[in-house]
Design a protein around this motif. Structure first.
Motif, PDB file in Angstrom:
ATOM      1  N   GLY A 116       0.813  -1.203   0.000  1.00 32.47           N
ATOM      2  CA  GLY A 116       0.000   0.000   0.000  1.00 32.47           C
ATOM      3  C   GLY A 116       0.849   1.256   0.000  1.00 32.47           C
ATOM      4  N   LYS A 117       0.192   2.374  -0.215  1.00 29.08           N
ATOM      5  CA  LYS A 117       0.902   3.654  -0.263  1.00 29.08           C
ATOM      6  C   LYS A 117       0.521   4.482   0.959  1.00 29.08           C
ATOM      7  N   ILE A 118       1.519   4.770   1.783  1.00 30.50           N
ATOM      8  CA  ILE A 118       1.337   5.607   2.967  1.00 30.50           C
ATOM      9  C   ILE A 118       2.374   6.730   2.922  1.00 30.50           C
ATOM     10  N   ASP A 119       1.892   7.971   2.945  1.00 30.86           N
ATOM     11  CA  ASP A 119       2.778   9.147   2.851  1.00 30.86           C
ATOM     12  C   ASP A 119       3.680   9.055   1.621  1.00 30.86           C
ATOM     13  N   LYS A 120       3.073   8.629   0.505  1.00 37.05           N
ATOM     14  CA  LYS A 120       3.758   8.526  -0.784  1.00 37.05           C
ATOM     15  C   LYS A 120       4.882   7.492  -0.789  1.00 37.05           C
ATOM     16  N   GLN A 121       4.850   6.586   0.189  1.00 40.98           N
ATOM     17  CA  GLN A 121       5.849   5.521   0.278  1.00 40.98           C
ATOM     18  C   GLN A 121       5.162   4.174   0.095  1.00 40.98           C
ATOM     19  N   ARG A 122       5.821   3.287  -0.648  1.00 41.60           N
ATOM     20  CA  ARG A 122       5.294   1.946  -0.872  1.00 41.60           C
ATOM     21  C   ARG A 122       5.617   1.085   0.351  1.00 41.60           C
ATOM     22  N   VAL A 123       4.564   0.554   0.990  1.00 34.49           N
ATOM     23  CA  VAL A 123       4.724  -0.207   2.233  1.00 34.49           C
ATOM     24  C   VAL A 123       4.138  -1.604   2.038  1.00 34.49           C
ATOM     25  N   PRO A 124       4.916  -2.676   2.242  1.00 32.30           N
ATOM     26  CA  PRO A 124       4.375  -4.038   2.127  1.00 32.30           C
ATOM     27  C   PRO A 124       3.298  -4.295   3.172  1.00 32.30           C
ATOM     28  N   LEU A 125       2.300  -5.108   2.809  1.00 34.51           N
ATOM     29  CA  LEU A 125       1.216  -5.415   3.735  1.00 34.51           C
ATOM     30  C   LEU A 125       1.623  -6.585   4.624  1.00 34.51           C
ATOM     31  N   THR A 126       2.583  -6.336   5.497  1.00 35.01           N
ATOM     32  CA  THR A 126       3.119  -7.389   6.358  1.00 35.01           C
ATOM     33  C   THR A 126       2.416  -7.466   7.701  1.00 35.01           C
ATOM     34  N   SER A 127       1.602  -6.465   8.028  1.00 36.31           N
ATOM     35  CA  SER A 127       0.894  -6.474   9.304  1.00 36.31           C
ATOM     36  C   SER A 127      -0.437  -5.748   9.156  1.00 36.31           C
ATOM     37  N   ASN A 128      -1.365  -6.087  10.053  1.00 36.92           N
ATOM     38  CA  ASN A 128      -2.678  -5.448  10.039  1.00 36.92           C
ATOM     39  C   ASN A 128      -2.612  -3.993  10.480  1.00 36.92           C
ATOM     40  N   GLU A 129      -1.534  -3.623  11.168  1.00 38.99           N
ATOM     41  CA  GLU A 129      -1.388  -2.242  11.622  1.00 38.99           C
ATOM     42  C   GLU A 129      -1.308  -1.281  10.441  1.00 38.99           C
ATOM     43  N   VAL A 130      -0.651  -1.717   9.371  1.00 40.54           N
ATOM     44  CA  VAL A 130      -0.537  -0.877   8.171  1.00 40.54           C
ATOM     45  C   VAL A 130      -1.915  -0.602   7.592  1.00 40.54           C
ATOM     46  N   LEU A 142      -6.810   2.529   6.446  1.00 37.93           N
ATOM     47  CA  LEU A 142      -8.217   2.297   6.110  1.00 37.93           C
ATOM     48  C   LEU A 142      -9.105   2.091   7.331  1.00 37.93           C
ATOM     49  N   GLY A 143      -8.565   2.304   8.531  1.00 42.83           N
ATOM     50  CA  GLY A 143      -9.349   2.095   9.743  1.00 42.83           C
ATOM     51  C   GLY A 143     -10.595   2.947   9.810  1.00 42.83           C
ATOM     52  N   GLN A 144     -10.555   4.119   9.228  1.00 43.17           N
ATOM     53  CA  GLN A 144     -11.712   5.017   9.262  1.00 43.17           C
ATOM     54  C   GLN A 144     -12.893   4.461   8.481  1.00 43.17           C
ATOM     55  N   TYR A 145     -12.625   3.478   7.590  1.00 38.22           N
ATOM     56  CA  TYR A 145     -13.698   2.848   6.812  1.00 38.22           C
ATOM     57  C   TYR A 145     -14.112   1.490   7.392  1.00 38.22           C
ATOM     58  N   GLY A 146     -13.591   1.172   8.567  1.00 37.46           N
ATOM     59  CA  GLY A 146     -13.924  -0.094   9.197  1.00 37.46           C
ATOM     60  C   GLY A 146     -13.138  -1.266   8.649  1.00 37.46           C
ATOM     61  N   ILE A 147     -12.068  -0.998   7.909  1.00 33.89           N
ATOM     62  CA  ILE A 147     -11.214  -2.050   7.344  1.00 33.89           C
ATOM     63  C   ILE A 147      -9.957  -2.109   8.196  1.00 33.89           C
ATOM     64  N   LEU A 148      -9.824  -3.193   8.971  1.00 37.98           N
ATOM     65  CA  LEU A 148      -8.787  -3.241   9.995  1.00 37.98           C
ATOM     66  C   LEU A 148      -7.734  -4.314   9.769  1.00 37.98           C
ATOM     67  N   CYS A 149      -7.991  -5.247   8.850  1.00 30.66           N
ATOM     68  CA  CYS A 149      -7.052  -6.347   8.652  1.00 30.66           C
ATOM     69  C   CYS A 149      -7.079  -6.810   7.206  1.00 30.66           C
ATOM     70  N   LEU A 150      -6.201  -7.763   6.877  1.00 32.22           N
ATOM     71  CA  LEU A 150      -6.104  -8.277   5.513  1.00 32.22           C
ATOM     72  C   LEU A 150      -7.404  -8.927   5.061  1.00 32.22           C
ATOM     73  N   GLU A 151      -8.068  -9.642   5.956  1.00 32.13           N
ATOM     74  CA  GLU A 151      -9.328 -10.292   5.604  1.00 32.13           C
ATOM     75  C   GLU A 151     -10.392  -9.265   5.234  1.00 32.13           C
ATOM     76  N   ASP A 152     -10.436  -8.160   5.977  1.00 30.72           N
ATOM     77  CA  ASP A 152     -11.384  -7.084   5.652  1.00 30.72           C
ATOM     78  C   ASP A 152     -11.085  -6.514   4.266  1.00 30.72           C
ATOM     79  N   LEU A 153      -9.806  -6.349   3.977  1.00 32.68           N
ATOM     80  CA  LEU A 153      -9.388  -5.797   2.693  1.00 32.68           C
ATOM     81  C   LEU A 153      -9.767  -6.732   1.552  1.00 32.68           C
ATOM     82  N   VAL A 154      -9.521  -8.039   1.747  1.00 33.17           N
ATOM     83  CA  VAL A 154      -9.875  -9.040   0.725  1.00 33.17           C
ATOM     84  C   VAL A 154     -11.381  -9.044   0.490  1.00 33.17           C
ATOM     85  N   THR A 155     -12.155  -8.988   1.558  1.00 32.10           N
ATOM     86  CA  THR A 155     -13.616  -9.002   1.441  1.00 32.10           C
ATOM     87  C   THR A 155     -14.135  -7.781   0.701  1.00 32.10           C
TER      88      THR A 155
END
Length: 246
Positions: A158-172, A177-190
């Motif tokens: 994903g892109k955070i502050d114009k930096q490419r960040v691997p999705l290695t943890s749910n914290e990223v 995307l926490g403001q949209y209720g998307i908190l983890c990889l499973e939420d993102l996939v869904t």
């Protein structure tokens, strides 16, 4: 014997000394640049294009523009009538010197700046029209849940502050995307799999997927997949290609 009178030393202003030093440094840098340029010109990778090649490339680009406009006039949805899915995965498989700047701009609109990059898109009227115009340079289809998971878990970033960040943890994910209720990889996939209400925000957060060139899966033909080529709509067969490129 008369004593010698010491002579005053010639005084050179400090500004002039600094200017001389800067000029010398600039001359050294310039010399190195010229040497590197000459070395590059003499390298085996450098080739001088003939006038015929420029003419051929210009004609190819103009022909590409004409064909793109013809494809855009069709505006047919018949190719998408066989599936109820609104989700498409698009892979750029070509497009270099023979591509018109207008076509390149449309690919950039899809965020497909590099060959063998892929993105998830919603199959609305605007996207279908763009895909029809750039059809010789892309292939696409309906990804299943397994392909979506494999892409996100293996190559997702994903892109955070114009930096490419691997999705290695749910914290990223929670941070972006926490403001949209998307908190983890499973939420993102869904959200992607079912083209949820925040699909646009999720796909904007995801960077285009960098895929590997498949062996023997692509033949370099601009014909449609349905006609024995590589480009265009593969429908469910896109999953086979994704598994080979992931």
């Amino acid at each position: 014997m008369a004593e010698e009178v010491p002579q005053d030393l010639n005084y050179i202003p400090e500004v002039i000394l600094k200017k001389r030093k800067n000029n010398e440094e600039w001359a050294i840098r310039r010399k190195l640049q010229l040497e590197q340029r000459v070395k590059k010109l003499k390298s085996d990778n450098f080739t001088i294009k003939k006038p015929e090649q420029f003419i051929r490339e210009y004609r190819d680009k103009e022909m590409d523009l004409v064909q793109m406009k013809q494809r855009g006039k069709k505006r047919s949805r018949r190719a998408f009538a066989t599936s109820d899915s609104n989700l498409l995965f698009v892979i750029r498989i070509g497009g270099k010197s023979d591509m018109h700047p207008v076509t390149r701009k449309l690919l950039y609109t899809l965020r497909l700046r590099k060959i063998f990059s892929g993105v998830f898109v919603k199959a609305d009227a605007r996207i279908l029209e763009i895909l029809q115009k750039v059809e010789p340079y892309v292939t696409y289809g309906y990804p299943n849940l397994k392909s979506i998971k494999d892409l996100i878990y293996k190559k997702g970033s994903g892109k955070i502050d114009k930096q490419r960040v691997p999705l290695t943890s749910n914290e990223v994910i929670e941070q972006a995307l926490g403001q949209y209720g998307i908190l983890c990889l499973e939420d993102l996939v869904t959200e992607i799999a079912y083209v949820g209400p925040h699909f646009k925000e999720v796909t904007s957060f995801l960077c285009p997927f960098t895929l590997t060139k498949p062996e023997k899966a692509l033949q370099g033909k601009k014909k449609r997949f349905s006609d024995g080529g590589d480009s265009g709509n593969r429908e469910d067969h896109i999953n086979e290609l994704v598994s080979k490129m992931n």
